[in-house]
Design an enzyme around this catalytic site. Structure first.
Site, mmCIF file in Angstrom:
data_model
loop_
_atom_site.group_PDB
_atom_site.id
_atom_site.type_symbol
_atom_site.label_atom_id
_atom_site.label_comp_id
_atom_site.label_asym_id
_atom_site.label_seq_id
_atom_site.Cartn_x
_atom_site.Cartn_y
_atom_site.Cartn_z
ATOM 1 C CG ASP A 112 -1.973 1.114 1.161
ATOM 2 O OD1 ASP A 112 -1.372 2.336 0.946
ATOM 3 O OD2 ASP A 112 -3.056 1.009 1.562
ATOM 4 C CG HIS A 113 1.390 4.310 -3.106
ATOM 5 N ND1 HIS A 113 0.243 3.988 -3.532
ATOM 6 C CD2 HIS A 113 1.451 5.733 -3.385
ATOM 7 C CE1 HIS A 113 -0.429 5.117 -3.963
ATOM 8 N NE2 HIS A 113 0.318 6.048 -3.987
ATOM 9 C CG HIS A 136 -4.375 4.368 -0.705
ATOM 10 N ND1 HIS A 136 -3.445 3.308 -0.872
ATOM 11 C CD2 HIS A 136 -4.487 4.635 -2.038
ATOM 12 C CE1 HIS A 136 -3.026 3.251 -2.070
ATOM 13 N NE2 HIS A 136 -3.801 3.962 -2.791
#
Ligand code: BG6
Length: 488
Positions: free
Chosen positions: A179-180, A242
Site C-alpha cells: 500500500d504505497h 489507503h
C-alpha cells in the site's frame, strides 16, 4: 552507509506502466544509494518479445527525469537487467525463469535470494504464484519473498480467493502487500508525532478529540486507467486501502515496539473495531459522486474507455465510527475524489472545546477549538492551531498557527514511497506492508457500503474542478461540523 542487498528480483509485468513509472526509478535510486550495487540482477518478464538491448533502452527511458543519473551509471545499472518473454500460463516458461535465476545468481553472487514482484493485471497473480510453487522457483539457500501490488481483490470473497492462492505458495511472512501510502514520509511521520510527544499522546482519545478528518483529493481525472477504474471506483481504489490504513495509523493503540509484529497487532486490533454496517447505516453515512464536465474538463462518462452510462463513483465521502472504547462517539470523516480543485492529502484532528469560558466576565467570546493538521502531500508538515489573545487593551481571542513545513529540497532528496518499500522488502522488514487480516476486516467493512449502494443509493454528479457533491458537506453539517479543508 547503506547496507548492500543481494538479490535476484523477478518482475512479472516488466513491460508495464507501473514498472516504468515507479519500479525502475525506485530501483535506480536504491542503486544510487548503494543498497543495490554489484550483487543484484533484475529479470523483467511480460508477453512481448523484447531483446535485452531493447529492455535496457526502456530502463534508460524510464530514468530520463530521475535525479542522480549520469550516462555511465544508467548504463551500468541497466546492465543488471534481463528480459524474458513469458506466458504466465506456460509451465515451461517458469523453468526457463528458474534456470535464468540460478545462472544470474552465480554470476552476480546474489546469495540465493529471490524477490518476486507481481506488477501486472491481478487476475494473473494466483496463476503466477501457483506456478512459482509447482515449478519450484524457490531458492533453497536464501530468502524467497513476494511483493504484490493492489488491487488486492475487489471484495472480501475475491480478496480471500487471491490470498488463498498466494498463501498456497508463500507463507505470510514472505508476502509483502504494497500500500504505497505506507511508504509516504508523513504517514510514517504520523507515528512519530503520536508516540513521541507527551503533549499529544495523553489527549489522543474521545475525551479530547471531537472528530478526525482525512482528505485524499486529486485534481487529475481517471487518466488512461479507465479500464481498471471502471471495475473499481473510488471506494475500492482509495478507501479500502489507503484511507483505511491512515485511519489505523491515526487511531491504533501505541504498539509495544516499532516492529512488524507489534505494529500489525495494533492495526489488527483497531480494525477489529470496524463495525458491521447495516445497509441503512451505510446508505446514510456514505455518499458517492461522479465528475461531470466542468472547468474545461470532460465528464467521467466521456473519458476514453468509460461506459457512457457508467455508475462508477469517482468521489466518496463517509463517516467511520469505530466501536473501540478509545474512540466511541468520535466520527472519522473521510473523503477522496478525482477532479477536485487541487491535489492534497491531509489529516485533521479537531479537538473538543474547553466547555468553560472564564473570560466571559470581560466580554470575551468563547475560544474556538484547537486543531492539528498533518499535511501528507504535496506539502509535508503540520500545523497546530491554538488560541491566544489579540494585542490590545480589550480581551479578545484569536487563533494562532504553529507551523512546520519540510523544505522542498529536502522532500525531493528523501526516498519516494516505492523506493522505501522496495528497500524494506529487500531487507525483510514487513512493518510498512499490509497483512491478510487487515485486508479481511477492511474488505468486509467496504462490502457493506458497496452492497448498500448497489441496492439503489444514488450517485450524484459534481462538476470537474468543484469541491465535490454537496452531500459530503451535509454529512458533517448533520453532526454540527464542517470540513476543515474547504479548497478555497
Ligand atoms: C492509487 C490509485 O493507489 O493511488 C490511484 O489507484 C490514485 O487512482 C493514486 O491516483 C494516488 O496516489 P498518490 O500517491 O498520488 O496520492
Amino acid at each position: 552507509m547503506a547496507k548492500e542487498q543481494a538479490s535476484i528480483i523477478t518482475i512479472f509485468g516488466g513491460s508495464g506502466d507501473l514498472a516504468r513509472r515507479k519500479l525502475y526509478p525506485s530501483l535506480y535510486q536504491l542503486y544510487h544509494r548503494g543498497v543495490l550495487k554489484q550483487h543484484f540482477a533484475v529479470i523483467g518478464t511480460a508477453r512481448r518479445p523484447w531483446t535485452n538491448d531493447y529492455y535496457h533502452q526502456i530502463i534508460a527511458e524510464s530514468l530520463q527525469d530521475e535525479p542522480n543519473t549520469d550516462a555511465e551509471s544508467v548504463r551500468d545499472f541497466a546492465s543488471h537487467f534481463y528480459y524474458q518473454s513469458h506466458d504466465v500460463t506456460d509451465s515451461d516458461h517458469y523453468v526457463t525463469l528458474k534456470n535464468l535465476s540460478s545462472k544470474l545468481d552465480e554470476e552476480y553472487g546474489a546469495e540465493g535470494n529471490r524477490l518476486f514482484y507481481m506488477a501486472m493485471a491481478p487476475r494473473f497473480f494466483g496463476t503466477i504464484a501457483s506456478h512459482i510453487k509447482s515449478e519450484d522457483l524457490f531458492s533453497k539457500t536464501g530468502y524467497n519473498r513476494l511483493i504484490i501490488e493492489k488491487p488486492f481483490g475487489r471484495d472480501y470473497a475475491t480478496a480471500k480467493e487471491l490470498n488463498d492462492s498466494i498463501r498456497a505458495a508463500f507463507d505470510e511472512d514472505q508476502i509483502y502487500r504494497i500500500d504505497h501510502y505506507l511508504g509516504k514520509e508523513m504517514v510514517q511521520g504520523l507515528l512519530a508525532l503520536r508516540f513521541t510527544n507527551p503533549l499529544l499522546t495523553p489527549i489522543w482519545n474521545k475525551d479530547y478529540i471531537a472528530n478526525v478528518q482525512i482528505t485524499l483529493a486529486e485534481s487529475v481525472g481517471v487518466e488512461e486507467r479507465a479500464g481498471y477504474y471502471e471495475t473499481a471506483g473510488a471506494l475500492r481504489d482509495m478507501v479500502q486501502n489507503h484511507i483505511m490504513q491512515l485511519i489505523a495509523y491515526v487511531a491504533m493503540e501505541q504498539p509495544e515496539s516499532f516492529t512488524p509484529e507489534h505494529v500489525h497487532a495494533a492495526k489488527n486490533k483497531l480494525f477489529s473495531h470496524l463495525p458491521v454496517l447495516s445497509a441503512e447505516q451505510a446508505a446514510k453515512d456514505w455518499v458517492r459522486g461522479q465528475y461531470a464536465a466542468g472547468n474545461g474538463q470532460p465528464a467521467y462518462c466521456d473519458e476514453d474507455k468509460v461506459d457512457a452510462g457508467s455508475q462508477i463513483e469517482t468521489y466518496v465521502a463517509g463517516k467511520v465510527e469505530l466501536d473501540d472504547p478509545r474512540w466511541v462517539g468520535v466520527p472519522f470523516y473521510v473523503r477522496t475524489g478525482k477532479r477536485l480543485p487541487r491535489k492534497t492529502t491531509q489529516i485533521t484532528i479537531n479537538f473538543k472545546s474547553m466547555g468553560q469560558n472564564i473570560f466571559d466576565t470581560v466580554g470575551c467570546a468563547e475560544a474556538r477549538t484547537n486543531r492539528l493538521t498533518v499535511y501528507v502531500e504535496p506539502e509535508q508538515g503540520y500545523t497546530l492551531t491554538l488560541n491566544g489573545k489579540t494585542l490590545g487593551a480589550n480581551y479578545e481571542l484569536e487563533q494562532h498557527d504553529l507551523d512546520f513545513r519540510q523544505q522542498q529540497a529536502d522532500i525531493d532528496a528523501a526516498p519516494e514511497a516505492y523506493e522505501r518499500l522496495i528497500r524494506d522488502a529487500l531487507s525483510g522488514d514487513q512493518t510498512n506492508f499490509t497483512r491478510w487480516t487487515e485486508q479481511k476486516y477492511t474488505w468486509q467493512y467496504i462490502d457493506a457500503i458497496r452492497q448498500a449502494w448497489d441496492a439503489g443509493a444514488s450517485l450524484t454528479k459534481y462538476a470537474a474542478g468543484s469541491n465535490g457533491p454537496a452531500a459530503a458537506d451535509e454529512l458533517l453539517a448533520r453532526d454540527g461540523f464542517e470540513w476543515a479543508e474547504q479548497f478555497k
